[in-house]
Design a protein around this motif. Structure first.
Motif, PDB file in Angstrom:
ATOM      1  N   ALA A 274      -0.294  15.934  21.491  1.00 14.13           N
ATOM      2  CA  ALA A 274       0.530  17.141  21.366  1.00 14.13           C
ATOM      3  C   ALA A 274       0.248  18.081  22.527  1.00 14.13           C
ATOM      4  N   ARG A 275       1.295  18.713  23.005  1.00 12.37           N
ATOM      5  CA  ARG A 275       1.183  19.766  24.013  1.00 12.37           C
ATOM      6  C   ARG A 275       1.833  21.013  23.424  1.00 12.37           C
ATOM      7  N   GLY A 276       1.128  22.124  23.484  1.00  9.87           N
ATOM      8  CA  GLY A 276       1.644  23.378  22.946  1.00  9.87           C
ATOM      9  C   GLY A 276       0.605  24.026  22.049  1.00  9.87           C
TER      10      GLY A 276
ATOM     11  N   TRP B 212       5.271  22.549  19.866  1.00  7.29           N
ATOM     12  CA  TRP B 212       4.688  21.283  20.286  1.00  7.29           C
ATOM     13  C   TRP B 212       5.730  20.356  20.894  1.00  7.29           C
ATOM     14  N   THR B 213       5.285  19.596  21.859  1.00  5.51           N
ATOM     15  CA  THR B 213       5.991  18.388  22.281  1.00  5.51           C
ATOM     16  C   THR B 213       4.956  17.278  22.203  1.00  5.51           C
TER      17      THR B 213
ATOM     18  N   GLU C 206       3.520  14.125  23.965  1.00  4.07           N
ATOM     19  CA  GLU C 206       3.482  13.382  25.217  1.00  4.07           C
ATOM     20  C   GLU C 206       3.644  11.887  24.905  1.00  4.07           C
TER      21      GLU C 206
ATOM     22  N   SER D   7      12.185  23.959  15.721  1.00  3.42           N
ATOM     23  CA  SER D   7      10.977  23.617  16.467  1.00  3.42           C
ATOM     24  C   SER D   7      11.393  22.944  17.777  1.00  3.42           C
ATOM     25  N   ARG D   8      10.517  23.037  18.740  1.00  3.66           N
ATOM     26  CA  ARG D   8      10.807  22.441  20.051  1.00  3.66           C
ATOM     27  C   ARG D   8      10.956  20.924  19.961  1.00  3.66           C
ATOM     28  N   ILE D   9      10.158  20.292  19.113  1.00  2.42           N
ATOM     29  CA  ILE D   9      10.246  18.839  18.991  1.00  2.42           C
ATOM     30  C   ILE D   9      11.586  18.428  18.375  1.00  2.42           C
TER      31      ILE D   9
ATOM     32  N   GLN E 216      14.002  18.481  21.255  1.00  4.49           N
ATOM     33  CA  GLN E 216      13.764  17.324  22.119  1.00  4.49           C
ATOM     34  C   GLN E 216      14.302  16.041  21.478  1.00  4.49           C
TER      35      GLN E 216
END
Length: 167
Positions: A59-61, A67-68, A70, A92-94, A97
């Motif tokens: 996870a990044r964030g 979170w995204t 990787e 959410s960002r995920i 995406q």
């Protein structure tokens, strides 16, 4: 079906999907190799012999809303699921995406939502700037993700009202 959730770092949380796989469903799971947040620092439990294929990602964030994962794009491209079940809020960002990938590739996105009350931005500004910023981010993410989310499962009538508010 690709199911994405950080809850799968714990082996017991994979059990319902083991059962679906035994029934013949083509299920794969994506989760974090390690979760590090506030007071948690825990590595994923090893895959059980009867687990569906398990993809361990990073996870990044700073918060699950932003979170995204990787390597998730590579999993989506190589596995090409027809349905993605996302154990994260549509706001959410995920979700943004994954939703964009689903739209480009003719797949369906289904989210679980645990939101059960609204935080109108203006009201939050009057209370606290930090929560107002959070409310604004949630509103923006819901707005961006909305066209890419096919279904949302909620846990209560309050959650249903929140999702109806976001369209």
């Amino acid at each position: 079906v690709l199911v994405i959730s950080h809850a799968f770092i714990t082996a017991i949380n994979r059990r319902p999907y083991r059962e679906l796989a035994k029934l013949g469903w083509n299920v794969e799971l994506a989760t974090l190799s390690r979760i590090t947040a506030a007071d948690i620092d825990r590595a994923a439990d090893p895959a059980a012999a009867d687990d569906p294929p398990l993809h361990l990602l990073t996870a990044r964030g700073s918060n699950y809303r932003v979170w995204t994962f990787e390597g998730l794009g590579g999993v989506l491209e190589s596995r090409r699921p027809r349905v993605v079940l996302l154990d994260y809020e549509p706001g959410s960002r995920i979700a943004v995406q994954v939703g964009r990938w689903c739209r480009r590739n003719g797949a369906h996105l289904v989210c679980f939502s645990y939101d059960n009350f609204l935080r109108p931005v203006f009201r939050e500004v009057l209370r606290f700037r930090k929560t107002a910023l959070r409310a604004a981010i949630v509103e923006a993410l819901n707005f961006v993700a909305r066209p890419t989310v096919d279904h949302v499962f909620v846990l209560s009538s309050h959650g249903e009202a929140v999702m109806r508010h976001f369209g």
